[in-house]
Write a protein that holds these residues in place. Structure first.
Motif, PDB file in Angstrom:
ATOM      1  N   UNK A 169       0.771  -1.264   0.030  1.00 22.81           N
ATOM      2  CA  UNK A 169      -0.079  -0.088  -0.047  1.00 22.81           C
ATOM      3  C   UNK A 169       0.949   1.096   0.013  1.00 22.81           C
ATOM      4  N   UNK A 170       0.541   2.390  -1.020  1.00 24.12           N
ATOM      5  CA  UNK A 170       1.111   3.646  -0.765  1.00 24.12           C
ATOM      6  C   UNK A 170       0.371   4.137   0.117  1.00 24.12           C
ATOM      7  N   UNK A 171       1.020   5.048   1.097  1.00 22.91           N
ATOM      8  CA  UNK A 171       0.278   5.923   2.101  1.00 22.91           C
ATOM      9  C   UNK A 171       1.011   7.328   1.947  1.00 22.91           C
ATOM     10  N   UNK A 172       0.140   8.364   1.476  1.00 25.99           N
ATOM     11  CA  UNK A 172       0.585   9.756   1.510  1.00 25.99           C
ATOM     12  C   UNK A 172       0.341  10.478   2.760  1.00 25.99           C
ATOM     13  N   UNK A 173      -0.479  10.232   3.478  1.00 17.90           N
ATOM     14  CA  UNK A 173      -0.656  11.090   4.799  1.00 17.90           C
ATOM     15  C   UNK A 173      -0.571   9.956   6.114  1.00 17.90           C
ATOM     16  N   UNK A 174      -0.208  10.787   7.355  1.00 14.92           N
ATOM     17  CA  UNK A 174      -0.338   9.891   8.462  1.00 14.92           C
ATOM     18  C   UNK A 174      -1.398   9.330   8.639  1.00 14.92           C
ATOM     19  N   UNK A 175      -2.577  10.246   8.667  1.00 16.04           N
ATOM     20  CA  UNK A 175      -3.898   9.805   9.120  1.00 16.04           C
ATOM     21  C   UNK A 175      -4.418   8.689   8.268  1.00 16.04           C
ATOM     22  N   UNK A 179      -5.226   2.513   8.540  1.00 15.99           N
ATOM     23  CA  UNK A 179      -5.912   1.661   7.809  1.00 15.99           C
ATOM     24  C   UNK A 179      -5.380   1.091   6.719  1.00 15.99           C
ATOM     25  N   UNK A 180      -4.284   1.497   6.082  1.00 14.12           N
ATOM     26  CA  UNK A 180      -3.560   1.028   5.149  1.00 14.12           C
ATOM     27  C   UNK A 180      -2.659   0.108   5.563  1.00 14.12           C
ATOM     28  N   UNK A 181      -2.102   0.028   6.817  1.00 13.33           N
ATOM     29  CA  UNK A 181      -1.507  -1.001   7.518  1.00 13.33           C
ATOM     30  C   UNK A 181      -2.040  -2.233   7.775  1.00 13.33           C
ATOM     31  N   UNK A 182      -3.183  -1.983   8.234  1.00 21.74           N
ATOM     32  CA  UNK A 182      -4.500  -3.210   8.470  1.00 21.74           C
ATOM     33  C   UNK A 182      -4.708  -3.917   7.186  1.00 21.74           C
ATOM     34  N   UNK A 183      -4.887  -3.162   6.192  1.00 27.68           N
ATOM     35  CA  UNK A 183      -5.327  -3.912   5.023  1.00 27.68           C
ATOM     36  C   UNK A 183      -3.975  -4.487   4.327  1.00 27.68           C
ATOM     37  N   UNK A 184      -2.905  -3.873   4.323  1.00 24.47           N
ATOM     38  CA  UNK A 184      -1.630  -4.768   3.845  1.00 24.47           C
ATOM     39  C   UNK A 184      -1.491  -5.774   4.571  1.00 24.47           C
ATOM     40  N   UNK A 185      -1.569  -5.994   5.963  1.00 28.33           N
ATOM     41  CA  UNK A 185      -1.310  -6.955   6.582  1.00 28.33           C
ATOM     42  C   UNK A 185      -2.291  -8.267   6.652  1.00 28.33           C
TER      43      UNK A 185
END
Length: 662
Positions: A169-175, A179-185
């Motif tokens: 997952x690419x993440x552009x903002x800290x907020x 959610x991106x980490x949860x989905x990637x894991x």
């Protein structure tokens, strides 16, 4: 050399290995699931063994069943292809323990590169440049968020195991990080059984350039130059080329030497690919490329390397695995010309590249100097069980411009009916100005995604041809009694018939007038289109529209008509009067499963208030996650599925009612 090998895979790579083995006089054994009983790779092999049900975990991922099939048939070696067990060290170890040869690297080499964090540490010690980031063992979400802050956004979350864009997952903002980490894991756990991730700096304008390496059992290693794989969507490669545009000899030498060092650091044997990411914000530079990962197997895009290097990499694999030294030294390898490969998938780019299923009722590939790697043929079915790849088209020419023109032409000549494909997207992408000029980067598709993927409505010419076909004009023009062939058309005066054409997101009302067996006039609102049928048969014809001649192929099926015309595909479906229309197709108050799949997560319960666009259900289908969102504001009236349920295409997953409904 081996006398018999087993291929532990399916589809186009299994067919690819069979062709080379056959040329070398090696007998082949295929394995197949219940869903693949009549598949092309099964037909091509000298023998085939059933290894279980359609679900991959009980067939193509079953180490014991595959090894037993090899022993049962007397195979001496197992070629893993790519995907499935190709990078599974435990499988390679089990193959060797059974007294068989694994056509690939040693289990130790696979393990050394199997986890991206450990691989990067090893490469750093070997003097191979790596991307700045966190590659440690700590996986607490808060800690990883701190690491991302320290690296600086945007960052890339990557599963440490596996590949193919899964768990990335690419993440552009800290907020957005949590959610991106949860989905990637979650995706990494599902795909690889390991949810550990690493965090890396995301380069704003990167190019994905990889080096093909090859090693033998005698300490020899070479590279076979680079491939540029920058054209990607969801971190999946779309069009690959070799060599890389703009590559200098200085940078090619630096990358090649780094890749050979990487292979030497793990005593690599067989075919492998060292993947680098290059920062091209100021052009290609030998001091701005970084190691990403090493794929310890043959790559999907290997045909472009074979084309420019003049070698058969599968033959090299088999020779090296049987104990022979490398067929060529580095000094004997040279680049000849330019090559492109495009992957034709059953998917819908206009709907976020949603994978598609269906029966390949009509399948035609270009004739001439275009290499086709396919694991399907006309009449085969694209199922939800496996990757929806239909074929790979590879072209080779003396220079990049000529090769790209040949690729575009080959894509335009490819015809597929019975499922949605990405062909139109590939054709548009091959003409995209930045790519055509030799300036690809990994963000190109995302930046131009609307122009590349928007559904294209049929033009007047396509509408006229479809109207004549729907009215029965093509059948009448093939000969016989013209009055009988016209069927219910009137017998005196100019015969005419109203036709309504239904297509993606639209419909057109028109009137077809027969002015002779092969001459028609099609009225479209305030304009009339003259159409003449020239030479040909009922399916493939030469036509003249308003004084311009071209070729058209018309494939008619019970559910509609597909036109292949001017390098474009147009599907017109027959309207079912019992169908609920656009509202039902769009879902209305119902959330509809877009394809068969597994319900991974249900985020709501009956009675919950939801807003339009809110994530409701996460499905997994054809190796990807699909997040289904609320069609509008409302209240969940009924929930028809639970986590772990398998659902069919078009199944109603849940229903909504307005908040003010009683």
């Amino acid at each position: 050399m081996f006398s018999k090998i087993l291929i532990a895979n399916r589809g186009e790579i299994a067919c690819r290995v069979i062709y080379t083995a056959r040329r070398l006089g090696i007998r082949t054994v295929a394995v197949y699931s219940d869903a693949d009983r009549d598949a092309l790779h099964v037909t091509l092999a000298d023998e085939a063994v059933n290894i279980g049900p359609a679900v991959a975990s009980e067939s193509y991922l079953s180490k014991q069943k595959i090894i037993a099939a090899a022993q049962r048939t007397g195979a001496e070696a197992i070629h893993p292809g790519y995907g499935f067990l190709s990078e599974n060290a435990d499988f390679a170890e089990a193959v060797e323990a059974a007294g068989l040869v694994f056509v690939g690297p040693s289990p130790a080499s696979i393990r050394a590169m199997g986890l991206k964090d450990a691989a990067k540490a090893l490469m750093e010690r070997a003097g191979v440049p790596i991307v700045p980031g966190y590659h440690g063992d700590a996986q607490e979400p808060g800690f990883l968020a701190e690491q991302a802050d320290g690296i600086g956004f945007p960052v890339l979350i990557k599963a440490r195991a596996g590949g193919g864009g899964k768990g990335m997952r690419r993440v552009d903002r800290r907020e957005d990080f949590a959610a991106s980490l949860e989905a990637a894991k979650r995706e990494a756990k599902s795909a690889f059984g390991d949810d550990a991730v690493l965090i890396e700096k995301y380069l704003i304008k990167p190019r994905h350039i990889e080096i093909q390496v090859f090693g033998d059992s005698y300490g020899n290693a070479v590279h076979l130059f680079e491939r540029d794989c920058s054209l990607q969507r969801r971190h999946q490669k779309v069009i690959e080329e070799a060599p890389a545009p703009g590559m200098t000899e200085e940078m090619r030498s630096a990358m090649g030497e780094a890749a050979v060092r990487a292979a030497g650091a793990i005593d690599y044997r067989g075919a492998g690919t060292v993947e680098f990411i290059a920062d091209v914000s100021d052009g290609l530079s030998p001091d701005r490329f970084f190691f990403m990962e090493m794929n310890t197997r043959l790559q999907v895009e290997h045909p472009v390397t074979e084309a420019i290097a003049g070698v058969d990499l599968v033959e090299w694999q088999l020779r090296v695995a049987s104990g022979e030294p490398l067929p060529k030294s580095q000094d004997e390898l040279a680049i000849n010309g330019w090559a492109f490969e495009a992957r034709v998938y059953a998917e819908d780019p206009s709907r976020g590249f949603l994978p598609a299923t269906g029966t390949l009722a009509h399948l035609r590939f270009p004739e001439g100097d275009v290499r086709i790697d396919a694991g399907v043929r006309e009449g085969d079915t694209i199922t939800p069980h496996y990757d929806p790849l239909i074929a790979k088209l590879t072209v080779h020419a003396s220079d990049r411009q000529s090769a790209l023109a040949k690729l575009t032409r080959g894509l335009e000549q490819t015809q597929v009916a019975g499922t949605t494909t990405n062909l139109d997207f590939l054709i548009r992408l091959s003409r995209q100005p930045d790519f055509a000029a030799g300036h690809p980067d990994t963000g190109l598709i995302d930046r131009d995604v609307e122009a590349l993927t928007s559904a294209r409505q049929p033009d007047d010419g396509a509408l006229a041809v479809a109207a004549v076909a729907e009215a029965g004009g093509f059948a009448g023009a093939t000969g016989g009694d013209p009055w009988l062939s016209l069927g219910p058309w009137q017998l005196w005066g100019e015969a005419n018939r109203p036709v309504t054409l239904h297509y993606d997101r639209g419909q057109t009302h028109c009137r077809v007038t027969a002015k002779g067996r092969a001459l028609f006039s099609v009225a479209l609102e305030d304009r009339s289109i003259p159409l003449r049928l020239l030479a040909g048969d009922r399916e493939a014809r030469r036509i003249e529209i308003d004084g311009r001649q071209s070729n058209v192929t018309v494939f008619e099926a019970s559910n509609g008509t597909t036109l292949f015309m001017d390098g474009q595909t147009h599907h017109f479906h027959r309207h079912d009067p019992l169908d609920g229309g656009e509202e039902a197709a769009a879902g209305g108050d119902r959330l509809i499963a877009p394809m068969p799949g597994l319900v991974k997560i249900v985020r709501v319960r009956e009675g919950d208030v939801v807003a339009k666009g809110q994530a409701l259900i996460v499905m997994e289908a054809m190796k990807m996650e699909l997040t289904l969102t609320a069609m509008r504001d409302g209240i969940v009236e009924s929930l028809n599925v639970g986590e772990g349920d398998q659902t069919s295409e078009s199944a109603v997953l849940l229903s909504l009612r307005p908040e003010d409904a009683t």
